[in-house]
Write an enzyme that holds these catalytic residues in place. Structure first.
Site, PDB file in Angstrom:
ATOM      1  N   CYS A 196       0.812  -1.216   0.000  1.00 36.75           N
ATOM      2  CA  CYS A 196       0.000   0.000   0.000  1.00 36.75           C
ATOM      3  C   CYS A 196       0.848   1.270   0.000  1.00 36.75           C
ATOM      4  O   CYS A 196       2.060   1.226   0.149  1.00 36.75           O
ATOM      5  CB  CYS A 196      -0.934   0.001   1.205  1.00 36.75           C
ATOM      6  SG  CYS A 196      -0.063   0.205   2.768  1.00 36.75           S
ATOM      7  N   ALA A 236       2.967   1.821   3.021  1.00 33.47           N
ATOM      8  CA  ALA A 236       4.171   0.987   3.005  1.00 33.47           C
ATOM      9  C   ALA A 236       5.268   1.657   2.190  1.00 33.47           C
ATOM     10  O   ALA A 236       6.448   1.654   2.574  1.00 33.47           O
ATOM     11  CB  ALA A 236       3.858  -0.388   2.424  1.00 33.47           C
ATOM     12  N   ARG A 250      11.783  -4.967   6.820  1.00 36.88           N
ATOM     13  CA  ARG A 250      12.670  -4.773   5.674  1.00 36.88           C
ATOM     14  C   ARG A 250      14.085  -4.722   6.227  1.00 36.88           C
ATOM     15  O   ARG A 250      14.334  -4.033   7.221  1.00 36.88           O
ATOM     16  CB  ARG A 250      12.305  -3.452   5.012  1.00 36.88           C
ATOM     17  CG  ARG A 250      12.933  -3.174   3.675  1.00 36.88           C
ATOM     18  CD  ARG A 250      12.077  -2.118   3.010  1.00 36.88           C
ATOM     19  NE  ARG A 250      12.617  -1.542   1.804  1.00 36.88           N
ATOM     20  CZ  ARG A 250      13.143  -0.315   1.759  1.00 36.88           C
ATOM     21  NH1 ARG A 250      13.247   0.420   2.834  1.00 36.88           N
ATOM     22  NH2 ARG A 250      13.544   0.167   0.593  1.00 36.88           N
TER      23      ARG A 250
HETATM   24 FE1  CFM Z   1      13.193   0.433  -5.372  1.00 34.69          FE
HETATM   25 FE2  CFM Z   1      11.196  -0.264  -4.015  1.00 34.69          FE
HETATM   26 FE3  CFM Z   1      13.737  -0.983  -3.351  1.00 34.69          FE
HETATM   27 FE4  CFM Z   1      12.619  -1.924  -5.552  1.00 34.69          FE
HETATM   28 FE5  CFM Z   1      11.678  -3.801  -3.970  1.00 34.69          FE
HETATM   29 FE6  CFM Z   1      10.298  -2.217  -2.429  1.00 34.69          FE
HETATM   30 FE7  CFM Z   1      12.804  -2.937  -1.728  1.00 34.69          FE
HETATM   31 MO1  CFM Z   1      10.824  -4.630  -1.653  1.00 34.69          MO
HETATM   32  S1  CFM Z   1      11.331  -0.367  -6.137  1.00 34.69           S
HETATM   33  S2  CFM Z   1      14.576  -1.267  -5.250  1.00 34.69           S
HETATM   34  S3  CFM Z   1      12.284  -3.925  -6.141  1.00 34.69           S
HETATM   35  S4  CFM Z   1      12.724   0.930  -3.275  1.00 34.69           S
HETATM   36  S5  CFM Z   1       9.621  -3.888  -3.456  1.00 34.69           S
HETATM   37  S6  CFM Z   1       9.340  -0.342  -2.833  1.00 34.69           S
HETATM   38  S7  CFM Z   1      11.085  -2.666  -0.506  1.00 34.69           S
HETATM   39  S8  CFM Z   1      12.879  -4.826  -2.563  1.00 34.69           S
HETATM   40  S9  CFM Z   1      14.650  -1.805  -1.565  1.00 34.69           S
END
Ligand code: CFM
Length: 558
Positions: free
Chosen positions: A76, A79, A110
């Site tokens: 969401c 998040a 995370r």
């Molecule tokens: Fe960018 Fe993200 Fe991230 Fe990502 Fe991700 Fe994420 Fe992440 Mo999970 S787009 S690179 S592929 S900030 S979904 S919202 S939290 S791994 S560090």
């Protein structure tokens, strides 16, 4: 009923036989199970990577609402704002205004790491979960009073430099004015306090929350401290969140090359770094999806150019370092970077040659967030593996097809919901770091600025897929048909994938592993994947339905 593949031997065989499949036919077969209206919609998100003309790819639909009833990987807006962009900063108190569950489930899930020893006060609030814990009473009579109390309490106990407040769904619905509360408390307590209207239902995914967070940082934090730091090549690293320690080793590599990071947004970060970030010469974007807004706005307001880099994969790391050196055009830096690359590549090449003997030709699939499904393909290529299908949960078309499609992306009711800031040149701080005509041409010393070509150009044409906001049903079908040697996604998908008898690597949290960035991290990753794929355990898994395909149940009172 899921049809189970015959374990390893079949996976290995599939590594060569998948080319005989016609991907358009595969797609048709998968879509056929949907009701016609759903199939029509999902077909636009499920594309075979193909060029339309010299420059562009067959378009994909992205960043629109998930069809109700479909099991999606998405999260969401709250998040994206609280968890992703703001969460990794150690010395901000991030206070969730909402029911306790929102705070609890976004608490330390995370793996963004931090090193408090590098800031003088040593503050680290990331291990705490701050919440107003609203209940029925507040939903009926309003939660502003409780929010004020919570801010006061957090201030009294921790004496932070900054408190930020995050609205959850019920707060938006009951209409608490968090912004007037934070303004009042900022005046009273004399520290930076502001709120984010990042109610979970806003937009269609986490992506809305990134944008809201970027706007908040830009309006309330960036540009407050003009101290000029020492260092010849000063950069900000944007969109690097230090999952599993990635930022630590990028920082180490930069130091070796003589490049100084002023601020990372927002892995291993401090609010002091953000405040000073407008003094850097160059913005480097790692994750384009989550933070390109900050880069664009800093360019307009302060005159700082940006370029896309990628530190996942040894080849991309070397290319990114060369790009940075070339941008500065300074022979000293160019030579130093070459020395570092040569030094690091010795071990990398050895590791590549080793793992390739066991991994060459095997298939991978990855469905992650809004950036990693592209970047991690580099690491798999280096192991001799092929990414057959990849996709994002919440990326926009530009992350798939490249930024040249930006003008053709239509604004809909959901995207119109997110504020676009009006940015102007700062009257005193605007200082173009390169001649303005080069800024306009978006090129410096032959290095392209302000561009990102997206994921599609890096995937093999006509055989591979880009699948946006993949559903659980599509995931299972793709696994059954292609039997990849490894599947990468997140915790929600992990056990479903493992029940198919194949290894599953989390690319969000890295499970318990990492770092995987730059040269050293690449070697880590190769061996982690090698270990997972070549583990004998997968051959021993027998799901209950393999022996008893008809599941029977009865009511307890029968
Ligand atoms: Fe960018 Fe993200 Fe991230 Fe990502 Fe991700 Fe994420 Fe992440 Mo999970 S787009 S690179 S592929 S900030 S979904 S919202 S939290 S791994 S560090």
């Amino acid at each position: 009923m899921t049809v189970m593949p015959d374990k390893k031997t079949e996976y290995e065989e599939s590594a060569t036989s998948w080319r005989e499949l016609d991907p358009e036919e595969v797609k048709k077969g998968i879509m056929a199970k949907y009701p016609p209206k759903v199939a029509r919609k999902r077909s636009k998100h499920f594309v075979v990577n193909k060029k339309k003309d010299e420059q562009s790819y067959e378009p994909i639909q992205a960043n629109v609402r998930t069809i109700p009833g479909i099991i999606s990987q998405r999260g969401c807006c709250y998040a994206g704002c609280k968890g992703v962009v703001m969460g990794p900063t150690r010395d901000i108190i991030n206070l969730t205004h909402g029911p306790i569950g929102c705070g609890f489930y976004s608490w330390l899930t995370r793996r963004n790491q931090t090193d408090p020893s590098t800031t003088p006060d040593g503050h680290n609030f990331m291990t705490y979960c701050f919440s107003t814990d609203i209940e029925d009473k507040e939903v009926i009579f309003g939660g502003e009073k409780k929010l004020k109390q919570a801010i006061q309490e957090a201030f009294d106990i921790f004496k932070p430099k900054m408190i930020s407040v995050f609205s959850t769904c019920p707060i938006g619905l009951i209409g608490d004015d968090i912004h007037s509360v934070t303004r009042e408390m900022q005046e009273k307590l004399g520290i930076t306090i502001f709120g984010f209207s990042c109610e979970g239902y806003k937009g269609v995914s986490q992506s809305a929350g990134h944008h809201v967070a970027n706007n908040g940082l830009f309006m309330h934090v960036i540009g407050q401290d003009d101290t000029v730091q020492e260092g010849e090549y000063k950069v900000n690293l944007l969109g690097e969140y230090n999952i599993g320690g990635d930022e630590f080793i990028i920082d180490e590599l930069f130091e070796k090359c003589g490049i100084k990071i002023i601020s990372t947004f927002s892995g291993n970060s401090s609010v002091d770094h953000f405040r000073n970030s407008h003094t850097a010469d160059l913005n480097l974007i790692m994750c384009h999806r989550s933070i390109n807004y900050v880069a664009d706005m800093m360019e307009e307001k302060y005159g700082i150019p940006w370029m896309k880099i990628n530190f996942l994969g040894a080849k991309s790391t070397a290319a990114s370092l060369r790009k940075i050196a070339q941008y500065y055009g300074d022979q000293k830096l160019i030579d130093r970077v070459e020395e570092v690359i040569a030094e690091e590549m010795v071990d990398v090449e050895k590791a590549q040659a080793d793992v390739q003997t066991r991994l060459k030709g095997k298939l991978a699939m990855m469905f992650v967030g809004g950036s990693r499904a592209h970047h991690y393909q580099e690491l798999f290529n280096e192991m001799g593996m092929q990414t057959i299908a990849a996709g994002y949960e919440f990326a926009h078309r530009d992350d798939y097809e490249g930024r040249h499609v930006l003008p053709s992306i239509t604004v809909d009711a959901d995207s119109r919901n997110i504020e676009e800031l009006d940015v102007e040149k700062d009257p005193t701080r605007y200082n173009p770091r390169i001649p303005e005509d080069e800024m306009e041409q978006e090129e410096r010393h032959g290095i392209k600025l302000k561009t990102y070509d997206g994921m599609m150009p890096d995937m093999e044409e006509n055989f591979t897929y880009s699948i946006d906001d993949i559903s659980q049903y599509e995931t299972e079908k793709m696994i059954e048909i292609y039997k990849p040697a490894i599947f990468c996604a997140g915790i929600k998908e992990k056990y479903m994938v493992q029940k198919h008898g194949m290894p599953m690597k989390q690319l969000h949290s890295y499970d318990s592993g990492g770092p995987y960035a730059v040269f050293k991290g690449a070697i880590n990753f190769y061996y982690e994947i090698d270990r997972m794929i070549n583990s004998k355990v997968w051959g021993h898994i027998r799901a209950p339905w393999e022996e008893n395909p008809e599941l029977a149940a009865m009511y307890a009172n029968e």
